[in-house]
Scaffold this motif. Structure first.
Motif, PDB file in Angstrom:
ATOM      1  N   LEU A 107      -5.503  -2.539  -7.227  1.00  0.00           N
ATOM      2  CA  LEU A 107      -5.054  -3.728  -6.477  1.00  0.00           C
ATOM      3  C   LEU A 107      -4.188  -3.327  -5.288  1.00  0.00           C
ATOM      4  O   LEU A 107      -4.275  -3.926  -4.213  1.00  0.00           O
ATOM      5  CB  LEU A 107      -4.289  -4.689  -7.402  1.00  0.00           C
ATOM      6  CG  LEU A 107      -5.155  -5.342  -8.488  1.00  0.00           C
ATOM      7  CD1 LEU A 107      -4.296  -6.177  -9.428  1.00  0.00           C
ATOM      8  CD2 LEU A 107      -6.244  -6.222  -7.863  1.00  0.00           C
ATOM      9  N   ALA A 108      -3.376  -2.294  -5.463  1.00  0.00           N
ATOM     10  CA  ALA A 108      -2.514  -1.840  -4.361  1.00  0.00           C
ATOM     11  C   ALA A 108      -3.353  -1.280  -3.214  1.00  0.00           C
ATOM     12  O   ALA A 108      -3.061  -1.528  -2.039  1.00  0.00           O
ATOM     13  CB  ALA A 108      -1.527  -0.786  -4.869  1.00  0.00           C
ATOM     14  N   VAL A 109      -4.413  -0.553  -3.553  1.00  0.00           N
ATOM     15  CA  VAL A 109      -5.302   0.022  -2.521  1.00  0.00           C
ATOM     16  C   VAL A 109      -6.053  -1.093  -1.789  1.00  0.00           C
ATOM     17  O   VAL A 109      -6.191  -1.074  -0.565  1.00  0.00           O
ATOM     18  CB  VAL A 109      -6.274   1.048  -3.164  1.00  0.00           C
ATOM     19  CG1 VAL A 109      -7.452   1.350  -2.266  1.00  0.00           C
ATOM     20  CG2 VAL A 109      -5.519   2.333  -3.498  1.00  0.00           C
ATOM     21  N   GLN A 217      -9.691  10.051   9.398  1.00  0.00           N
ATOM     22  CA  GLN A 217     -10.374   8.779   9.123  1.00  0.00           C
ATOM     23  C   GLN A 217     -10.041   8.233   7.733  1.00  0.00           C
ATOM     24  O   GLN A 217     -10.401   7.103   7.409  1.00  0.00           O
ATOM     25  CB  GLN A 217     -11.910   8.944   9.271  1.00  0.00           C
ATOM     26  CG  GLN A 217     -12.633   9.600   8.095  1.00  0.00           C
ATOM     27  CD  GLN A 217     -12.452  11.127   8.039  1.00  0.00           C
ATOM     28  OE1 GLN A 217     -11.840  11.724   8.916  1.00  0.00           O
ATOM     29  NE2 GLN A 217     -12.957  11.740   6.987  1.00  0.00           N
ATOM     30  N   ALA A 218      -9.336   9.016   6.912  1.00  0.00           N
ATOM     31  CA  ALA A 218      -9.109   8.598   5.519  1.00  0.00           C
ATOM     32  C   ALA A 218      -7.912   7.659   5.398  1.00  0.00           C
ATOM     33  O   ALA A 218      -7.048   7.596   6.268  1.00  0.00           O
ATOM     34  CB  ALA A 218      -8.875   9.839   4.652  1.00  0.00           C
ATOM     35  N   CYS A 219      -7.878   6.933   4.270  1.00  0.00           N
ATOM     36  CA  CYS A 219      -6.684   6.157   3.900  1.00  0.00           C
ATOM     37  C   CYS A 219      -5.875   7.032   2.951  1.00  0.00           C
ATOM     38  O   CYS A 219      -6.430   7.666   2.050  1.00  0.00           O
ATOM     39  CB  CYS A 219      -7.083   4.876   3.180  1.00  0.00           C
ATOM     40  SG  CYS A 219      -8.017   3.745   4.216  1.00  0.00           S
ATOM     41  N   TYR A 220      -4.554   7.052   3.144  1.00  0.00           N
ATOM     42  CA  TYR A 220      -3.678   7.906   2.344  1.00  0.00           C
ATOM     43  C   TYR A 220      -2.747   7.021   1.515  1.00  0.00           C
ATOM     44  O   TYR A 220      -1.948   6.256   2.059  1.00  0.00           O
ATOM     45  CB  TYR A 220      -2.858   8.806   3.273  1.00  0.00           C
ATOM     46  CG  TYR A 220      -1.791   9.612   2.563  1.00  0.00           C
ATOM     47  CD1 TYR A 220      -2.063  10.889   2.087  1.00  0.00           C
ATOM     48  CD2 TYR A 220      -0.515   9.093   2.356  1.00  0.00           C
ATOM     49  CE1 TYR A 220      -1.091  11.621   1.426  1.00  0.00           C
ATOM     50  CE2 TYR A 220       0.464   9.823   1.696  1.00  0.00           C
ATOM     51  CZ  TYR A 220       0.171  11.089   1.230  1.00  0.00           C
ATOM     52  OH  TYR A 220       1.135  11.807   0.578  1.00  0.00           O
ATOM     53  N   PHE A 221      -2.857   7.140   0.175  1.00  0.00           N
ATOM     54  CA  PHE A 221      -1.992   6.361  -0.719  1.00  0.00           C
ATOM     55  C   PHE A 221      -1.100   7.330  -1.486  1.00  0.00           C
ATOM     56  O   PHE A 221      -1.587   8.234  -2.157  1.00  0.00           O
ATOM     57  CB  PHE A 221      -2.836   5.542  -1.709  1.00  0.00           C
ATOM     58  CG  PHE A 221      -2.015   4.597  -2.535  1.00  0.00           C
ATOM     59  CD1 PHE A 221      -1.831   3.282  -2.121  1.00  0.00           C
ATOM     60  CD2 PHE A 221      -1.393   5.021  -3.708  1.00  0.00           C
ATOM     61  CE1 PHE A 221      -1.048   2.406  -2.863  1.00  0.00           C
ATOM     62  CE2 PHE A 221      -0.606   4.158  -4.452  1.00  0.00           C
ATOM     63  CZ  PHE A 221      -0.444   2.844  -4.028  1.00  0.00           C
ATOM     64  N   ASP A 222       0.207   7.133  -1.372  1.00  0.00           N
ATOM     65  CA  ASP A 222       1.159   7.992  -2.086  1.00  0.00           C
ATOM     66  C   ASP A 222       1.718   7.214  -3.265  1.00  0.00           C
ATOM     67  O   ASP A 222       2.236   6.109  -3.085  1.00  0.00           O
ATOM     68  CB  ASP A 222       2.292   8.402  -1.122  1.00  0.00           C
ATOM     69  CG  ASP A 222       2.940   9.700  -1.545  1.00  0.00           C
ATOM     70  OD1 ASP A 222       3.264   9.828  -2.741  1.00  0.00           O
ATOM     71  OD2 ASP A 222       3.082  10.596  -0.693  1.00  0.00           O
ATOM     72  N   GLY A 244       3.900   3.936  -2.871  1.00  0.00           N
ATOM     73  CA  GLY A 244       3.506   3.534  -4.226  1.00  0.00           C
ATOM     74  C   GLY A 244       4.088   2.235  -4.756  1.00  0.00           C
ATOM     75  O   GLY A 244       3.839   1.884  -5.911  1.00  0.00           O
ATOM     76  N   MET A 245       4.836   1.496  -3.918  1.00  0.00           N
ATOM     77  CA  MET A 245       5.463   0.271  -4.427  1.00  0.00           C
ATOM     78  C   MET A 245       4.435  -0.761  -4.903  1.00  0.00           C
ATOM     79  O   MET A 245       4.629  -1.440  -5.905  1.00  0.00           O
ATOM     80  CB  MET A 245       6.346  -0.330  -3.318  1.00  0.00           C
ATOM     81  CG  MET A 245       7.266  -1.411  -3.791  1.00  0.00           C
ATOM     82  SD  MET A 245       8.484  -0.781  -4.929  1.00  0.00           S
ATOM     83  CE  MET A 245       9.762  -0.263  -3.815  1.00  0.00           C
ATOM     84  N   GLY A 246       3.330  -0.853  -4.169  1.00  0.00           N
ATOM     85  CA  GLY A 246       2.288  -1.822  -4.543  1.00  0.00           C
ATOM     86  C   GLY A 246       1.697  -1.519  -5.917  1.00  0.00           C
ATOM     87  O   GLY A 246       1.346  -2.429  -6.669  1.00  0.00           O
ATOM     88  N   MET A 247       1.609  -0.242  -6.240  1.00  0.00           N
ATOM     89  CA  MET A 247       1.066   0.148  -7.556  1.00  0.00           C
ATOM     90  C   MET A 247       2.045  -0.252  -8.661  1.00  0.00           C
ATOM     91  O   MET A 247       1.646  -0.792  -9.696  1.00  0.00           O
ATOM     92  CB  MET A 247       0.818   1.656  -7.578  1.00  0.00           C
ATOM     93  CG  MET A 247       0.262   2.158  -8.880  1.00  0.00           C
ATOM     94  SD  MET A 247      -0.119   3.918  -8.745  1.00  0.00           S
ATOM     95  CE  MET A 247      -0.339   4.328 -10.473  1.00  0.00           C
ATOM     96  N   LEU A 248       3.339  -0.012  -8.419  1.00  0.00           N
ATOM     97  CA  LEU A 248       4.359  -0.421  -9.398  1.00  0.00           C
ATOM     98  C   LEU A 248       4.277  -1.932  -9.614  1.00  0.00           C
ATOM     99  O   LEU A 248       4.295  -2.420 -10.755  1.00  0.00           O
ATOM    100  CB  LEU A 248       5.753  -0.026  -8.874  1.00  0.00           C
ATOM    101  CG  LEU A 248       6.915  -0.507  -9.730  1.00  0.00           C
ATOM    102  CD1 LEU A 248       6.962   0.253 -11.049  1.00  0.00           C
ATOM    103  CD2 LEU A 248       8.247  -0.343  -8.992  1.00  0.00           C
ATOM    104  N   LEU A 249       4.195  -2.665  -8.503  1.00  0.00           N
ATOM    105  CA  LEU A 249       4.144  -4.128  -8.573  1.00  0.00           C
ATOM    106  C   LEU A 249       2.937  -4.603  -9.388  1.00  0.00           C
ATOM    107  O   LEU A 249       3.089  -5.405 -10.321  1.00  0.00           O
ATOM    108  CB  LEU A 249       4.045  -4.682  -7.139  1.00  0.00           C
ATOM    109  CG  LEU A 249       3.713  -6.160  -7.001  1.00  0.00           C
ATOM    110  CD1 LEU A 249       4.873  -7.007  -7.517  1.00  0.00           C
ATOM    111  CD2 LEU A 249       3.418  -6.519  -5.546  1.00  0.00           C
ATOM    112  N   HIS A 250       1.758  -4.091  -9.059  1.00  0.00           N
ATOM    113  CA  HIS A 250       0.549  -4.629  -9.686  1.00  0.00           C
ATOM    114  C   HIS A 250       0.357  -4.142 -11.121  1.00  0.00           C
ATOM    115  O   HIS A 250      -0.222  -4.859 -11.932  1.00  0.00           O
ATOM    116  CB  HIS A 250      -0.669  -4.337  -8.804  1.00  0.00           C
ATOM    117  CG  HIS A 250      -0.677  -5.182  -7.563  1.00  0.00           C
ATOM    118  ND1 HIS A 250      -0.869  -6.541  -7.600  1.00  0.00           N
ATOM    119  CD2 HIS A 250      -0.475  -4.875  -6.262  1.00  0.00           C
ATOM    120  CE1 HIS A 250      -0.813  -7.036  -6.372  1.00  0.00           C
ATOM    121  NE2 HIS A 250      -0.567  -6.045  -5.540  1.00  0.00           N
TER     122      HIS A 250
END
Ligand SMILES: NC(=O)c1ccc[n+]([C@@H]2O[C@H](COP(=O)([O-])OP(=O)(O)OC[C@H]3O[C@@H](n4cnc5c(N)ncnc54)[C@H](OP(=O)(O)O)[C@@H]3O)[C@@H](O)[C@H]2O)c1
Length: 282
Positions: A107-109, A217-222, A244-250
């Protein structure tokens, strides 16, 4: 109704702030606390005995996500595959385990990049506990390929062997972090890069890998909440980036739904997290 998060250490956890804001917003008579449960000795089974009698549910963080499994009465299929539990529901004294880390990441991605995981070429840097949950989730979501670059390559190979048993259609590859040529090759094909090492958790940490290897061209998620040096370097190179806040949230919102059977007030939870993590929070 009582809920908790357990870990060792645990004082840094933002989960109580996020969940208590949700309970308050929905007018629920519930409270969520952080409990320091030591890694060694009988601390974990003792906590679980107490939890059966007093809690409605709890989250689990490092180092108990795998260690808790033998003590549970039931676990979900996705937890069994990942050998990882971050959400336990207490029902009539029974402990039921599940993992929401993969859902949280997905969901965060989607939110950060508008990117679905299906048919994507994904490269993960790191291969610790959280990557077990993520790798099976990505494969189950239909990723075209999963490459793992880790300091200890054997760990990546062992995990990918298991992924291939359950998801033979997914193309898998690995490299050691020190093998710059192979790492660069795997990264060059990636549409989504997931930074999952613990390097960057602390101020002054270096980057786990040379940022010049990141394809623009990539998306980078930490997965780390704070801005790591690699995230900053990726942004400077022109990649689209997210912390990584979105991952914690979701993952928290998914736990909330499992426990309460209600939609989580995601925006309330997000605002509580943002406020708590702002440099001016006290
Ligand atoms: N946003 C979220 O909601 C969320 C949720 C869970 C976890 N996380 C984050 O995910 C990260 C990993 O968590 P985890 O539970 O998987 O941790 P873990 O099991 O301790 O794994 C740590 C990983 O980092 C690598 N590593 C450690 N020190 C390194 C170094 N000096 N150089 C290169 N690699 C190094 C390890 O490599 P080796 O295998 O070679 O030891 C391993 O791959 C943490 O930063 C955590 O904050 C975020």
């Amino acid at each position: 109704m009582k809920y908790a998060v357990i870990g060792d250490p645990i004082s840094h956890s933002l989960s109580p702030i996020m969940h208590n804001a949700a309970f308050q917003a929905l007018g629920m008579n519930a409270v969520y606390s952080a409990e320091h449960v030591l890694k060694d000795g009988d601390a974990l089974p003792q906590f679980l005995d107490r939890a059966r009698k007093t809690l409605c549910g709890f989250n689990i963080t490092v180092p108990h996500k795998t260690a808790v499994i033998p003590f549970l009465d039931e676990i979900s299929e996705r937890s069994r595959l990942a050998m990882s539990v971050n959400t336990v529901t207490v029902k009539e004294g029974r402990l039921i385990g599940d993992t929401t880390d993969g859902t949280g990441l997905e969901l965060a991605v989607q939110e950060a990049f508008g990117l679905e995981l299906t048919k994507r070429h994904i490269c993960i840097i790191g291969c610790g506990g959280v990557v077990r949950a993520l790798a099976f989730h990505l494969a189950n979501a239909g990723a075209a390929s999963i490459a793992i670059i880790n300091r200890t390559r054997d760990k990546a190979d062992a995990l990918l062997e298991l992924v291939k048993v359950h998801f033979p259609m997914v193309e898998c590859a690995s490299a050691a972090l020190a093998d710059t040529a192979l790492s660069g090759e795997l990264l060059s094909r990636a549409e989504l890069i997931l930074q999952c090492t613990s390097v960057g958790l602390h101020e002054g940490d270096p980057t786990p890998i040379d940022s010049q290897l990141l394809p623009v061209q990539a998306c980078y998620f930490d997965t780390i909440y704070r801005e790591t040096e690699l995230l900053k370097a990726a942004r400077a190179r022109g990649l689209r980036v997210s912390g990584g806040m979105g991952m914690l949230l979701h993952q928290g919102a998914a736990s909330f739904r499992i426990w309460t059977d209600r939609q989580a007030p995601v925006e309330v939870m997000r605002q509580a997290l943002l406020k708590a993590s702002s440099p001016h929070a006290n």
